[in-house]
Design a protein around this motif. Structure first.
Motif, PDB file in Angstrom:
ATOM      1  N   PHE A   1       0.849  -1.194   0.000  1.00 28.96           N
ATOM      2  CA  PHE A   1       0.000   0.000   0.000  1.00 28.96           C
ATOM      3  C   PHE A   1       0.884   1.243   0.000  1.00 28.96           C
ATOM      4  N   THR A   2       0.394   2.285  -0.672  1.00 35.69           N
ATOM      5  CA  THR A   2       1.104   3.556  -0.697  1.00 35.69           C
ATOM      6  C   THR A   2       0.134   4.681  -0.399  1.00 35.69           C
ATOM      7  N   ILE A   3       0.464   5.476   0.603  1.00 34.52           N
ATOM      8  CA  ILE A   3      -0.362   6.629   0.927  1.00 34.52           C
ATOM      9  C   ILE A   3       0.264   7.874   0.318  1.00 34.52           C
ATOM     10  N   SER A   4      -0.569   8.742  -0.196  1.00 34.17           N
ATOM     11  CA  SER A   4      -0.094  10.006  -0.742  1.00 34.17           C
ATOM     12  C   SER A   4      -1.153  11.065  -0.460  1.00 34.17           C
ATOM     13  N   ARG A   5      -0.762  12.319  -0.590  1.00 34.70           N
ATOM     14  CA  ARG A   5      -1.724  13.371  -0.313  1.00 34.70           C
ATOM     15  C   ARG A   5      -1.421  14.601  -1.140  1.00 34.70           C
ATOM     16  N   ASP A   6      -2.453  15.363  -1.351  1.00 32.94           N
ATOM     17  CA  ASP A   6      -2.356  16.651  -2.026  1.00 32.94           C
ATOM     18  C   ASP A   6      -2.773  17.686  -0.990  1.00 32.94           C
ATOM     19  N   ASN A   7      -1.803  18.357  -0.411  1.00 33.66           N
ATOM     20  CA  ASN A   7      -2.113  19.306   0.663  1.00 33.66           C
ATOM     21  C   ASN A   7      -2.948  20.477   0.155  1.00 33.66           C
ATOM     22  N   ALA A   8      -2.710  20.900  -1.058  1.00 34.02           N
ATOM     23  CA  ALA A   8      -3.461  22.034  -1.601  1.00 34.02           C
ATOM     24  C   ALA A   8      -4.946  21.694  -1.745  1.00 34.02           C
ATOM     25  N   GLU A   9      -5.239  20.425  -2.023  1.00 35.35           N
ATOM     26  CA  GLU A   9      -6.618  19.980  -2.219  1.00 35.35           C
ATOM     27  C   GLU A   9      -7.187  19.280  -0.992  1.00 35.35           C
ATOM     28  N   ASN A  10      -6.382  19.175   0.074  1.00 39.23           N
ATOM     29  CA  ASN A  10      -6.824  18.478   1.296  1.00 39.23           C
ATOM     30  C   ASN A  10      -7.371  17.093   0.961  1.00 39.23           C
ATOM     31  N   THR A  11      -6.628  16.388   0.155  1.00 37.39           N
ATOM     32  CA  THR A  11      -7.039  15.059  -0.284  1.00 37.39           C
ATOM     33  C   THR A  11      -5.937  14.056   0.022  1.00 37.39           C
ATOM     34  N   VAL A  12      -6.355  12.879   0.450  1.00 42.62           N
ATOM     35  CA  VAL A  12      -5.414  11.804   0.720  1.00 42.62           C
ATOM     36  C   VAL A  12      -5.835  10.586  -0.091  1.00 42.62           C
ATOM     37  N   TYR A  13      -4.849   9.845  -0.553  1.00 43.87           N
ATOM     38  CA  TYR A  13      -5.081   8.671  -1.384  1.00 43.87           C
ATOM     39  C   TYR A  13      -4.435   7.440  -0.755  1.00 43.87           C
ATOM     40  N   LEU A  14      -4.983   6.297  -1.079  1.00 40.17           N
ATOM     41  CA  LEU A  14      -4.373   5.039  -0.667  1.00 40.17           C
ATOM     42  C   LEU A  14      -4.385   4.107  -1.870  1.00 40.17           C
ATOM     43  N   GLN A  15      -3.201   3.869  -2.415  1.00 42.34           N
ATOM     44  CA  GLN A  15      -3.051   2.914  -3.494  1.00 42.34           C
ATOM     45  C   GLN A  15      -2.778   1.545  -2.889  1.00 42.34           C
ATOM     46  N   MET A  16      -3.648   0.587  -3.180  1.00 42.17           N
ATOM     47  CA  MET A  16      -3.524  -0.750  -2.603  1.00 42.17           C
ATOM     48  C   MET A  16      -3.269  -1.750  -3.717  1.00 42.17           C
ATOM     49  N   ASN A  17      -2.129  -2.408  -3.644  1.00 42.73           N
ATOM     50  CA  ASN A  17      -1.756  -3.413  -4.635  1.00 42.73           C
ATOM     51  C   ASN A  17      -1.652  -4.789  -3.981  1.00 42.73           C
ATOM     52  N   SER A  18      -1.637  -5.811  -4.801  1.00 41.20           N
ATOM     53  CA  SER A  18      -1.505  -7.190  -4.314  1.00 41.20           C
ATOM     54  C   SER A  18      -2.496  -7.483  -3.203  1.00 41.20           C
ATOM     55  N   LEU A  19      -3.726  -7.106  -3.427  1.00 45.36           N
ATOM     56  CA  LEU A  19      -4.753  -7.303  -2.416  1.00 45.36           C
ATOM     57  C   LEU A  19      -5.053  -8.776  -2.219  1.00 45.36           C
ATOM     58  N   ASN A  20      -5.385  -9.129  -0.997  1.00 45.89           N
ATOM     59  CA  ASN A  20      -5.765 -10.503  -0.682  1.00 45.89           C
ATOM     60  C   ASN A  20      -7.045 -10.475   0.145  1.00 45.89           C
ATOM     61  N   PRO A  21      -7.718 -11.622   0.288  1.00 47.13           N
ATOM     62  CA  PRO A  21      -9.000 -11.630   1.010  1.00 47.13           C
ATOM     63  C   PRO A  21      -8.897 -11.086   2.433  1.00 47.13           C
ATOM     64  N   GLY A  22      -7.731 -11.165   3.043  1.00 46.24           N
ATOM     65  CA  GLY A  22      -7.541 -10.610   4.379  1.00 46.24           C
ATOM     66  C   GLY A  22      -7.624  -9.105   4.439  1.00 46.24           C
ATOM     67  N   ASP A  23      -7.593  -8.465   3.287  1.00 46.49           N
ATOM     68  CA  ASP A  23      -7.721  -7.006   3.230  1.00 46.49           C
ATOM     69  C   ASP A  23      -9.185  -6.562   3.167  1.00 46.49           C
ATOM     70  N   THR A  24     -10.097  -7.504   3.099  1.00 44.17           N
ATOM     71  CA  THR A  24     -11.514  -7.164   3.060  1.00 44.17           C
ATOM     72  C   THR A  24     -11.923  -6.480   4.361  1.00 44.17           C
ATOM     73  N   ALA A  25     -12.474  -5.284   4.232  1.00 45.24           N
ATOM     74  CA  ALA A  25     -12.846  -4.488   5.400  1.00 45.24           C
ATOM     75  C   ALA A  25     -13.528  -3.217   4.920  1.00 45.24           C
ATOM     76  N   VAL A  26     -14.064  -2.481   5.884  1.00 44.28           N
ATOM     77  CA  VAL A  26     -14.493  -1.111   5.613  1.00 44.28           C
ATOM     78  C   VAL A  26     -13.295  -0.210   5.902  1.00 44.28           C
ATOM     79  N   TYR A  27     -12.958   0.608   4.948  1.00 49.06           N
ATOM     80  CA  TYR A  27     -11.814   1.514   5.082  1.00 49.06           C
ATOM     81  C   TYR A  27     -12.327   2.917   5.395  1.00 49.06           C
ATOM     82  N   TYR A  28     -11.763   3.494   6.448  1.00 49.24           N
ATOM     83  CA  TYR A  28     -12.192   4.806   6.920  1.00 49.24           C
ATOM     84  C   TYR A  28     -11.079   5.824   6.755  1.00 49.24           C
ATOM     85  N   CYS A  29     -11.449   6.962   6.229  1.00 47.43           N
ATOM     86  CA  CYS A  29     -10.529   8.088   6.173  1.00 47.43           C
ATOM     87  C   CYS A  29     -10.536   8.800   7.522  1.00 47.43           C
TER      88      CYS A  29
END
Length: 115
Positions: A67-95
């Motif tokens: 996983f890689t987190i990144s953000r755009d401070n000017a836009e007050n936005t945060v991203y989460l790039q998730m690769n190689s996902l597996n069934p154990g990653d199943t969940a509700v994701y909260y910002c």
């Protein structure tokens, strides 16, 4: 007051990727920490990754290398790039956004990884 709106969740096969986005609006301080947590029904919410306005990033062990987190401070936005996902990653994701002593949460976005 602060509002967080997430997007990007969904259903993906094991090995696939998803990118989550979270846009913050309202009274956003110049210095803050934004990040992602996840929760499986019946379990505690756990940290996935966080990022400060200064550029510091922290990842849970399970997220490192996938996983890689990144953000755009000017836009007050945060991203989460998730690769190689597996069934154990199943969940509700909260910002999450923290500034001073206040903490705010988004409504959550479901990520489901099928085997």
């Amino acid at each position: 007051q602060v509002q967080l709106v997430e997007s990007g969740g969904g259903l993906v096969q094991a090995g696939g990727s998803l990118r989550l986005s979270c846009a913050a609006s309202g009274s956003i301080e110049r210095v803050n920490t934004m990040g992602w947590y996840r929760q499986v029904l019946g379990k505690q919410r756990e940290l996935v990754a966080i990022s400060t306005t200064g550029g510091t990033k922290n990842y849970a062990d399970f997220a490192k290398g996938r996983f890689t987190i990144s953000r755009d401070n000017a836009e007050n936005t945060v991203y989460l790039q998730m690769n190689s996902l597996n069934p154990g990653d199943t969940a509700v994701y909260y910002c999450n956004l923290r500034q001073w002593v206040a903490m705010y949460w988004g409504q959550g976005t479901q990520v489901t990884v099928s085997s």
